[in-house]
Design a protein around this motif. Sequence first.
Motif, PDB file in Angstrom:
ATOM      1  N   ASP A   1      33.129  35.489  40.639  1.00  0.00           N
ATOM      2  CA  ASP A   1      33.858  34.568  41.513  1.00  0.00           C
ATOM      3  C   ASP A   1      35.353  34.630  41.244  1.00  0.00           C
ATOM      4  OD1 ASP A   1      31.535  33.771  42.688  1.00  0.00           O
ATOM      5  OD2 ASP A   1      31.277  31.976  41.431  1.00  0.00           O
ATOM      6  N   ASP A   2      35.754  34.737  40.005  1.00  0.00           N
ATOM      7  CA  ASP A   2      37.173  34.829  39.671  1.00  0.00           C
ATOM      8  C   ASP A   2      37.776  36.098  40.247  1.00  0.00           C
ATOM      9  OD1 ASP A   2      36.896  33.320  36.361  1.00  0.00           O
ATOM     10  OD2 ASP A   2      37.114  32.423  38.365  1.00  0.00           O
ATOM     11  N   ASN A   3      37.043  37.222  40.227  1.00  0.00           N
ATOM     12  CA  ASN A   3      37.561  38.468  40.808  1.00  0.00           C
ATOM     13  C   ASN A   3      37.770  38.326  42.312  1.00  0.00           C
ATOM     14  OD1 ASN A   3      37.657  39.869  38.414  1.00  0.00           O
ATOM     15  ND2 ASN A   3      35.564  40.656  38.597  1.00  0.00           N
ATOM     16  N   ASP A   4      36.796  37.688  42.998  1.00  0.00           N
ATOM     17  CA  ASP A   4      36.954  37.483  44.445  1.00  0.00           C
ATOM     18  C   ASP A   4      38.142  36.581  44.753  1.00  0.00           C
ATOM     19  OD1 ASP A   4      34.777  39.071  44.958  1.00  0.00           O
ATOM     20  OD2 ASP A   4      33.361  37.378  45.073  1.00  0.00           O
TER      21      ASP A   4
ATOM     22  N   SER B   1      40.794  36.103  42.882  1.00  0.00           N
ATOM     23  CA  SER B   1      42.042  36.813  42.574  1.00  0.00           C
ATOM     24  C   SER B   1      42.368  37.835  43.659  1.00  0.00           C
ATOM     25  CB  SER B   1      41.952  37.487  41.205  1.00  0.00           C
ATOM     26  OG  SER B   1      40.920  38.462  41.227  1.00  0.00           O
ATOM     27  N   LYS B   2      41.338  38.492  44.223  1.00  0.00           N
ATOM     28  CA  LYS B   2      41.594  39.429  45.326  1.00  0.00           C
ATOM     29  C   LYS B   2      42.109  38.690  46.573  1.00  0.00           C
ATOM     30  CE  LYS B   2      38.256  42.983  44.058  1.00  0.00           C
ATOM     31  NZ  LYS B   2      36.990  43.634  44.416  1.00  0.00           N
ATOM     32  N   LEU B   3      41.536  37.518  46.873  1.00  0.00           N
ATOM     33  CA  LEU B   3      42.018  36.734  48.000  1.00  0.00           C
ATOM     34  C   LEU B   3      43.437  36.245  47.780  1.00  0.00           C
ATOM     35  CD1 LEU B   3      38.893  34.598  48.962  1.00  0.00           C
ATOM     36  CD2 LEU B   3      39.940  36.404  50.298  1.00  0.00           C
TER      37      LEU B   3
ATOM     38  N   ALA C   1      45.648  37.816  46.114  1.00  0.00           N
ATOM     39  CA  ALA C   1      46.556  38.963  46.143  1.00  0.00           C
ATOM     40  C   ALA C   1      46.932  39.388  47.559  1.00  0.00           C
ATOM     41  CB  ALA C   1      45.921  40.140  45.414  1.00  0.00           C
ATOM     42  N   ILE C   2      46.229  38.902  48.566  1.00  0.00           N
ATOM     43  CA  ILE C   2      46.553  39.254  49.955  1.00  0.00           C
ATOM     44  C   ILE C   2      47.875  38.600  50.319  1.00  0.00           C
ATOM     45  CG2 ILE C   2      45.844  38.998  52.360  1.00  0.00           C
ATOM     46  CD1 ILE C   2      42.947  39.049  51.393  1.00  0.00           C
TER      47      ILE C   2
END
Length: 195
Positions: A50-53, A55-57, A59-60
């Motif tokens: 969940d943290d990776n998702d 962080s990716k959101l 980063a947009i």
Amino acid sequence: MGNDQSAGNILRTSVTSKTPVYHPNITVVNSGPVAGSGSGGTASNTSLADDNDISKLAAIPKFLPILRSSINQQNDPTQIPHLENRSLLQLSMRLQTHFRFCAEIIQTEQTQLITRMKEVDTRSNSVQQRLIDKQKRFTGYCEQSKKLRDIAITLKQLDQSLSTLADRMRIINLCLPPDEQLPALTFRNKPSASS
């Protein structure tokens, strides 16, 4: 008796609610943070995913429109223009009186125009009637002048025939002996000596 058993069941369920119970017909979507040694590894793996998702959101990059006024800013009370009811009511009342005044002016001008149009219509009808009468008179005059022209043509023809008759009679009169000759025949009046 029945009350004692139901109270005992409540105590058991409240005590045992911390431990997960397996039911074959119930599917658990997210069991939440579960305290225990055996399930600690799976909970940390899901939190990392969940943290990776997240962080990716994060980063947009964010893009704002060129016209900032097109953004819906209803949440910000400082950006919303407020109208006061009193001034809007006064404006609408002024517009109403102005439109009523303009309508009254237009109505009076329309009635004046209608009366003027009726007057012009009656005058034009009278002028048209006079022109029709004059046309009838002129057609009568034309017929009279045509008759006069015909009479003038017949008078000229009579004058020519009388002049030829007078010439022939003079010739015949000259053929007679001098004591039987008649005085010269003239069809025109002789001019008087005074003129």
